[in-house]
Write an enzyme that holds these catalytic residues in place. Structure first.
Site, PDB file in Angstrom:
ATOM      1  N   ASP A  89       0.858  -1.179   0.000  1.00  8.63           N
ATOM      2  CA  ASP A  89       0.000   0.000   0.000  1.00  8.63           C
ATOM      3  C   ASP A  89       0.900   1.236   0.000  1.00  8.63           C
ATOM      4  O   ASP A  89       1.674   1.449   0.938  1.00  8.63           O
ATOM      5  CB  ASP A  89      -0.895  -0.021   1.249  1.00  8.63           C
ATOM      6  N   ASP A 108      -2.768   2.509  -6.041  1.00  8.18           N
ATOM      7  CA  ASP A 108      -1.735   2.558  -5.016  1.00  8.18           C
ATOM      8  C   ASP A 108      -1.727   1.340  -4.094  1.00  8.18           C
ATOM      9  O   ASP A 108      -1.069   1.357  -3.053  1.00  8.18           O
ATOM     10  CB  ASP A 108      -1.890   3.823  -4.171  1.00  8.18           C
ATOM     11  N   GLU A 109      -2.397   0.268  -4.492  1.00  7.06           N
ATOM     12  CA  GLU A 109      -2.566  -0.849  -3.569  1.00  7.06           C
ATOM     13  C   GLU A 109      -2.705  -2.146  -4.355  1.00  7.06           C
ATOM     14  O   GLU A 109      -3.396  -2.197  -5.370  1.00  7.06           O
ATOM     15  CB  GLU A 109      -3.818  -0.600  -2.723  1.00  7.06           C
TER      16      GLU A 109
END
Length: 360
Positions: free
Chosen positions: A14, A108-109
């Site tokens: 993350d 983003d993850e």
């Protein structure tokens, strides 16, 4: 603990305050200041907040007017989604150096299954550390990582030591980790459901585990079965890649530079073995072989050869790879890295082979 659970090696990565961190990276004037990515107008909403802004209670999805009241010095920055997508692709490429089993959750993850991996590394923790270091070196951004034996726990672990943290939950630690957690901190239990659970006297993972599955299904429907399982640190969901990979590769960096023909051919073998193992496990085959050579002075080159048909046996893959390498002889300097990759992949319907249990 169920045997199936202990066999997976899952990493949840993350990025830390991703959009805001990209803006602070690209604009030195924003570094150290409270930043919100989003619109500053009356009906604007915060898309992301820097850690400096979060200290004032500013968070994503908050109305901009509220955020401005809570942090008068807040700097609003217009989103640049094309830039965020480009950085996300850069980060995804780092993931792909380790495993093709990448399940993006957002820009983003992502979840990574590294039970078997392209680096042939036994430690998922070490892989997570390497990925974090590569992301920082290549993007100047930080990521938090969680390592565990299922997706639920890996997600919880990545939230545990933010920012730029790493936390591992081993198979024997799962239940103890879940027991004291507030149900509102469980991934998959939102504020409304958490409030309903509190009304029923369910406040922690331990409380949740005391209840029979029938009770949870009665009050929460199908999701009750999921809550019953995660209260016991059980999550059977696999990491599902969003699409067939375009290529698969493996490379080896040597402690001492290779200089002889025999050393080079021997040094190529681990990458060949790793790529072919992936092909056997997934049923994916390719039409293009590429050999990568990095010299001692870090100069690198690649040589490729494509075939009209798929490379359907290991002997053919080895022969072509070695021919590509030997065509470069005599090499002008020592070699510090060799790699092999297959591209123009085609996936069969074969299921992924049984994964092996590896140490954390």
């Amino acid at each position: 603990m169920e045997q199936q659970e202990t066999q997976r090696k899952i990493i949840h990565l993350d990025m830390d305050a991703f959009y805001a961190s990209v803006e602070q990276r690209d604009n030195p004037e924003l570094r150290g200041r409270p930043v919100a990515v989003g619109g500053s107008r009356q009906r604007g909403v915060v898309a992301a907040a820097s850690y400096e802004a979060r200290q004032f209670g500013v968070r994503s999805a908050m109305p901009s007017t509220v955020a401005q009241r809570q942090c008068p010095d807040l700097v609003f920055v217009k989103p640049r989604f094309e830039v965020y997508k480009a950085v996300s692709r850069q980060i995804r490429a780092i993931f792909a150096e380790y495993t093709p089993l990448i399940e993006p959750v957002s820009l983003d993850e992502a979840y990574l299954d590294v039970t078997e991996n392209l680096k042939q590394m036994a430690s998922a923790t070490r892989i997570a550390q390497q990925i974090q270091a590569k992301i920082l070196a290549e993007t100047q951004l930080t990521a938090s990582a969680g390592v565990s034996y299922n997706k639920f726990l890996a997600k919880l672990a990545s939230d545990y030591r933010k920012p730029h943290g790493l936390h591992v939950i081993k198979p024997e630690e799962g239940l103890a980790f879940v027991e004291p957690l507030k149900v509102g901190d469980f991934h998959g239990i939102g504020p409304v459901t958490a409030a309903k659970m509190n009304q029923l006297g369910i406040f922690t993972g331990a409380d949740l585990r005391e209840l029979p599955e029938a009770f949870l299904r009665q009050h929460f429907g199908k999701a009750g079965g999921y809550y019953y399982a995660i209260a016991r640190a059980i999550d059977h969901r696999p990491v599902v890649a969003d699409r067939v990979r375009k290529s698969v590769g493996s490379e080896t960096t040597f402690e001492q530079d290779l200089t002889t023909d025999e050393e080079l051919l021997e040094g190529l073998q681990p990458s060949l073995d790793s790529v072919w193992e992936y092909c056997q496990r997934t049923g994916v085959l390719g039409r293009t072989v590429t050999v990568k050579v990095k010299y001692a002075d870090f100069q690198q080159l690649t040589r490729s050869r494509s075939s009209l048909g798929l490379f359907t046996d290991k002997q053919l893959l080895e022969r072509v790879s070695r021919e590509l390498l030997t065509a470069l002889y005599p090499l002008p300097k020592g070699v510090r890295l060799l790699g092999v990759s297959l591209s123009n992949l085609e996936a069969s319907e074969d299921s992924v082979g049984r994964q092996l249990a590896l140490p954390f």
